[in-house]
Design a protein around this motif. Structure first.
Motif, PDB file in Angstrom:
ATOM      1  N   UNK A 270      56.842  54.280  49.355  1.00 58.37           N
ATOM      2  CA  UNK A 270      55.393  54.473  48.568  1.00 58.37           C
ATOM      3  C   UNK A 270      55.750  55.183  47.218  1.00 58.37           C
ATOM      4  N   UNK A 271      55.209  54.613  46.218  1.00 56.36           N
ATOM      5  CA  UNK A 271      55.895  54.710  44.974  1.00 56.36           C
ATOM      6  C   UNK A 271      54.502  55.303  43.882  1.00 56.36           C
ATOM      7  N   UNK A 277      55.554  52.774  33.638  1.00 60.29           N
ATOM      8  CA  UNK A 277      56.440  52.096  34.591  1.00 60.29           C
ATOM      9  C   UNK A 277      57.374  53.051  35.094  1.00 60.29           C
ATOM     10  N   UNK A 278      57.610  54.222  34.594  1.00 60.28           N
ATOM     11  CA  UNK A 278      58.627  55.150  35.138  1.00 60.28           C
ATOM     12  C   UNK A 278      58.123  55.553  36.412  1.00 60.28           C
ATOM     13  N   UNK A 309      55.186  46.518  34.257  1.00 61.34           N
ATOM     14  CA  UNK A 309      53.747  47.177  34.021  1.00 61.34           C
ATOM     15  C   UNK A 309      53.005  46.042  34.417  1.00 61.34           C
ATOM     16  N   UNK A 310      51.557  46.376  34.624  1.00 63.45           N
ATOM     17  CA  UNK A 310      50.861  45.572  35.321  1.00 63.45           C
ATOM     18  C   UNK A 310      50.177  44.591  34.100  1.00 63.45           C
ATOM     19  N   UNK A 311      49.160  43.727  34.392  1.00 63.64           N
ATOM     20  CA  UNK A 311      48.721  42.614  33.388  1.00 63.64           C
ATOM     21  C   UNK A 311      47.948  43.399  32.186  1.00 63.64           C
ATOM     22  N   UNK A 312      47.360  44.668  32.451  1.00 67.00           N
ATOM     23  CA  UNK A 312      46.804  45.387  31.480  1.00 67.00           C
ATOM     24  C   UNK A 312      47.552  46.151  30.439  1.00 67.00           C
ATOM     25  N   UNK A 313      49.208  45.834  30.664  1.00 68.25           N
ATOM     26  CA  UNK A 313      50.005  46.534  29.893  1.00 68.25           C
ATOM     27  C   UNK A 313      50.371  48.198  30.449  1.00 68.25           C
ATOM     28  N   UNK A 314      49.842  48.574  31.484  1.00 67.90           N
ATOM     29  CA  UNK A 314      49.970  49.795  32.031  1.00 67.90           C
ATOM     30  C   UNK A 314      50.263  49.606  33.595  1.00 67.90           C
ATOM     31  N   UNK A 315      50.999  50.793  34.011  1.00 63.20           N
ATOM     32  CA  UNK A 315      51.352  51.050  35.446  1.00 63.20           C
ATOM     33  C   UNK A 315      50.277  51.343  36.261  1.00 63.20           C
TER      34      UNK A 315
END
Length: 328
Positions: A270-271, A277-278, A309-315
């Motif tokens: 679990x993260x 993304x850190x 990161x995800x597609x929206x540019x954020x994790x």
């Protein structure tokens, strides 16, 4: 031979009969001796006396025999001849019996000699076979002993090679463990540095976000639409469908594991990430049952910081799980 013996026997019998016949009908004449004495004259020697002539005996006159005596003599002669023939026949039979027995004895002796020769030859043959067998057995035993010694030497050499291989494997494993520990230490140091940088960045980002959140509240005090929009953007929503696979592909090359795992157990991690993304936190949500595999997965997650990161540019700001299997 039989005829010759019979003739010889008859001649002997005839000589015996003639001898006894002559002596039976004749007698030795009796001689007479006389002595004459004469006076010797003084002047002239008397003439030598004349030799006394011995009277010549008259030859014996053949006795006149009667016919009965002649027939008795003939019968006696025939009886003697028959007895002589029977004696000769018995002698011949005895001689033949002796010859037969001698021949049988010679045959038996010859057969016994042949049997002894055969036995001696058989004994020699048996002795030779036994000697050959003993020699072959000795050679076989020596060969077996040599093969056993060679086998023992090969086994010792194999054991030595196996021991050397195990020692080399042990040294290689120790070297690999040392390298792995050194690498893990280097990774830990790098992670610590990254975490320090990430913490500094997170603090800066949090300060910026807090500043933005404070400004947004103040500006939106007159209306509730902007606040609602800001709140939805900051904490709501879900990750894209392929995000977990992207994270797994990022982490998997960093897994270093040389152990052997029974089956294909799953280790679930679990993260929770920062928007960049850190890694803010990580934990083992479900163990695979193998501590080495679990630790290798956790170390691989640490090496992969920051995660994509995800597609929206954020994790994603929420906690999510990633599943790793050793044979996938």
């Amino acid at each position: 031979m039989r005829s010759f013996l019979l003739a010889l026997l008859m001649h002997l019998l005839l000589g015996i009969v003639l001898y006894y016949g002559v002596h039976w009908q004749s007698s030795t004449p009796v001689g007479a001796e006389a002595e004459l004495w004469e006076e010797i004259p003084d002047v002239t020697p008397p003439p030598p006396p004349r030799p006394v002539e011995q009277p010549v005996p008259a030859p014996p006159q053949p006795a006149v025999r009667s016919k009965v005596e002649e027939e008795a003599d003939i019968a006696l002669e025939q009886k003697k001849r028959k007895q002589a023939e029977e004696a000769a026949a018995r002698e011949e039979a005895a001689r033949r019996e002796r010859e037969r027995k001698e021949q049988e004895q010679k045959d038996a002796q010859r057969k016994e000699e042949q049997r002894q020769q055969q036995l001696e030859a058989q004994r020699k043959e048996d002795a030779k076979k036994k000697a050959d067998k003993d020699k072959a057995d000795k050679a076989a035993q020596e060969k077996a002993a040599q093969e056993k010694a060679a086998q023992l030497a090969r086994e010792k050499e194999k054991e030595k090679a196996e021991q050397e291989r195990k020692e080399a494997d042990k040294q290689a494993k120790a070297k690999a463990d040392a390298e792995q520990k050194a690498k893990a230490k280097a990774d830990a140091d790098a992670k610590a540095k990254r975490e320090a940088a990430a913490n500094a960045q997170r603090k800066s980002e949090l300060a910026r976000l807090q500043a933005l959140a404070g400004g947004g509240s103040a500006s939106s005090s007159g209306g509730g639409i902007g606040n609602a929009a800001g709140s939805g953007a900051g904490s709501g929503g879900k990750a894209s469908p392929g995000y977990s696979d992207r994270v797994r592909r990022r982490v998997k090359p960093n897994i270093i594991f040389n152990g052997d795992v029974q089956g294909n157990p799953a280790a679930v991690v679990a993260v929770r990430l920062a928007p960049d993304g850190s890694i803010l936190a990580k934990r083992l949500a479900k163990s695979s049952g193998d501590a080495d595999w679990d630790n290798a997965v956790l170390r691989a997650v640490e090496r992969s910081d920051p995660l994509p990161r995800d597609e929206d540019g954020k994790a994603p700001s929420f906690e999510f799980t990633i599943t790793f299997r050793p044979k996938d």
